[in-house]
Design a protein around this motif. Structure first.
Motif, PDB file in Angstrom:
ATOM      1  N   UNK A   1       0.819  -1.332  -0.003  1.00  0.00           N
ATOM      2  CA  UNK A   1       0.009  -0.151   0.060  1.00  0.00           C
ATOM      3  C   UNK A   1       0.922   1.162   0.026  1.00  0.00           C
ATOM      4  N   UNK A   2       2.003   1.438   0.837  1.00  0.00           N
ATOM      5  CA  UNK A   2       2.698   2.367   0.820  1.00  0.00           C
ATOM      6  C   UNK A   2       3.472   2.545  -0.354  1.00  0.00           C
ATOM      7  N   UNK A   3       3.736   1.537  -1.132  1.00  0.00           N
ATOM      8  CA  UNK A   3       4.498   1.716  -2.542  1.00  0.00           C
ATOM      9  C   UNK A   3       3.425   2.240  -3.496  1.00  0.00           C
ATOM     10  N   UNK A   4       2.344   1.892  -3.607  1.00  0.00           N
ATOM     11  CA  UNK A   4       1.341   2.522  -4.312  1.00  0.00           C
ATOM     12  C   UNK A   4       1.263   3.960  -3.954  1.00  0.00           C
ATOM     13  N   UNK A   5       1.047   4.214  -2.647  1.00  0.00           N
ATOM     14  CA  UNK A   5       0.813   5.844  -2.336  1.00  0.00           C
ATOM     15  C   UNK A   5       2.061   6.546  -2.806  1.00  0.00           C
TER      16      UNK A   5
ATOM     17  N   UNK B   1      -6.034   5.038   3.358  1.00  0.00           N
ATOM     18  CA  UNK B   1      -5.324   5.697   2.289  1.00  0.00           C
ATOM     19  C   UNK B   1      -4.720   6.734   2.581  1.00  0.00           C
ATOM     20  N   UNK B   2      -5.419   7.780   3.043  1.00  0.00           N
ATOM     21  CA  UNK B   2      -4.945   9.370   3.268  1.00  0.00           C
ATOM     22  C   UNK B   2      -3.862   9.277   4.463  1.00  0.00           C
ATOM     23  N   UNK B   3      -3.990   8.427   5.461  1.00  0.00           N
ATOM     24  CA  UNK B   3      -2.825   8.009   6.412  1.00  0.00           C
ATOM     25  C   UNK B   3      -1.610   7.496   5.792  1.00  0.00           C
ATOM     26  N   UNK B   4      -1.928   6.485   5.104  1.00  0.00           N
ATOM     27  CA  UNK B   4      -0.562   5.858   4.545  1.00  0.00           C
ATOM     28  C   UNK B   4       0.092   6.855   3.716  1.00  0.00           C
TER      29      UNK B   4
END
Length: 338
Positions: free
Chosen positions: A32-36, A250-253
């Protein structure tokens, strides 16, 4: 992600995955972090490209040569090595035919992973369980190209906010409706999750000059992320668990990834040799090979360190001989792309 995979390869449960009972665990949260982060960087890439064609050409150069090389190295170097370690011979190795080394390369070459295993090798487990995410990554690249071509990225941020809100509302409606659609399609579920993370990073790219970055914001983002994990753990089904997390996190990540990226300690990481992509695509098969030499009984730190060392060695080779040479052509665009 490497630690999470190490735990699973050694037969342990990911602690976050055990808590949530679904697909929300340390490994998927790292993705998820990579996508963000990708959303943040890719929107910047489009804004810095003279044309949509040049943007797509650069994205293809960044992802496809390394991916294709990984398929070839895995199928014709790492899998034969696995056979030698496991059986002591290459007699009967499935070079060609259905569900063979060759079909693994050909069938997966378009980024959508159709063949995960080569029967008879690695105990029937996936050859590389990380590669499936690259299809969704490239789909996000294409979505940025479409939004850019429609004029929804360059001048105003509200169209991007509108798209992000629409995706969030869809996730919320799915959650309230008992995951009627996502429970029937894992592709849709994965696309919704990774797309939400990518969009959060993309929005951050547009509002970054006005986004306060600091410990207070980081603490708030951590609290939101923890809340997302805790509420996901209370969901009735794995599908609902994932949707709860997608609605909240998502916003937090995205904020935490950008906060980490703003650290002076990380500014020079990858400035000369970007090994992140190579490590991502090679870590899994390295970990699988290590199991064949007894890594299942190694202490977790030793296994993780050996996996990291082996993955970085292949990542360096990939960067030196595949990725970096391909990127030399990023300023040249085929005439058809303009």
């Amino acid at each position: 992600m490497l630690v999470s995979h190490s735990l699973k390869f050694q037969g342990y449960e990911d602690p976050v995955g055990r808590l949530t009972g679904g697909d929300v665990d340390m490994g998927t949260m790292a993705v998820d972090g990579f996508f963000a982060l990708s959303g943040f960087l890719i929107v910047g890439s489009w804004l810095g490209s003279p044309s949509t064609g040049r943007y797509l050409w650069r994205r293809c150069l960044r992802i496809l040569p390394g991916f294709w090389a990984c398929l070839l190295v895995t199928a014709f170097v790492l899998l034969p090595l696995a056979a030698l370690l496991e059986f002591g011979t290459l007699a009967g190795f499935p070079w060609t035919g259905r569900e063979s080394a060759l079909s693994y390369v050909v069938g997966n070459a378009a980024l959508f992973v159709r063949q995960f295993e080569v029967p008879g090798l690695l105990g029937g487990e996936a050859v590389n369980g990380s590669l499936y995410t690259l299809f969704y990554e490239f789909a996000c690249y294409l979505a940025v190209a479409v939004l850019g071509a429609l004029g929804l990225l360059r001048d105003r941020v509200w169209p991007l906010l509108g798209v992000t809100a629409a995706v969030w509302l869809f996730a919320l409606s799915e959650l309230l409706d008992g995951a009627q659609l996502t429970s029937r399609s894992s592709t849709l579920e994965i696309a919704l999750r990774f797309g939400s993370m990518f969009l959060a990073g993309a929005v951050a790219a547009r509002v970054a000059p006005r986004l306060p970055m600091g410990p207070a914001g980081g603490a708030l983002a951590v609290l939101v992320l923890v809340q997302g994990v805790v509420l996901a753990s209370m969901a009735a089904t794995p599908e609902a668990s994932t949707l709860v997390y997608v609605v909240i996190a998502p916003a937090a990540v995205a904020y935490l990834v950008l906060l980490a990226g703003a650290s002076p300690l990380l500014h020079r990481v990858g400035s000369r040799r970007d090994l992140s992509y190579g490590l991502y695509v090679y870590a899994w098969p390295v970990q699988a090979l290590l199991l064949l030499v007894g890594a299942a009984t190694w202490p977790l730190p030793v296994y993780a360190a050996a996996s990291l060392a082996g993955g970085l060695a292949l990542a360096l080779a990939s960067w030196t001989w595949v990725e970096s040479p391909a990127l030399r052509y990023k300023s040249w665009t085929p005439a058809a792309l303009g």
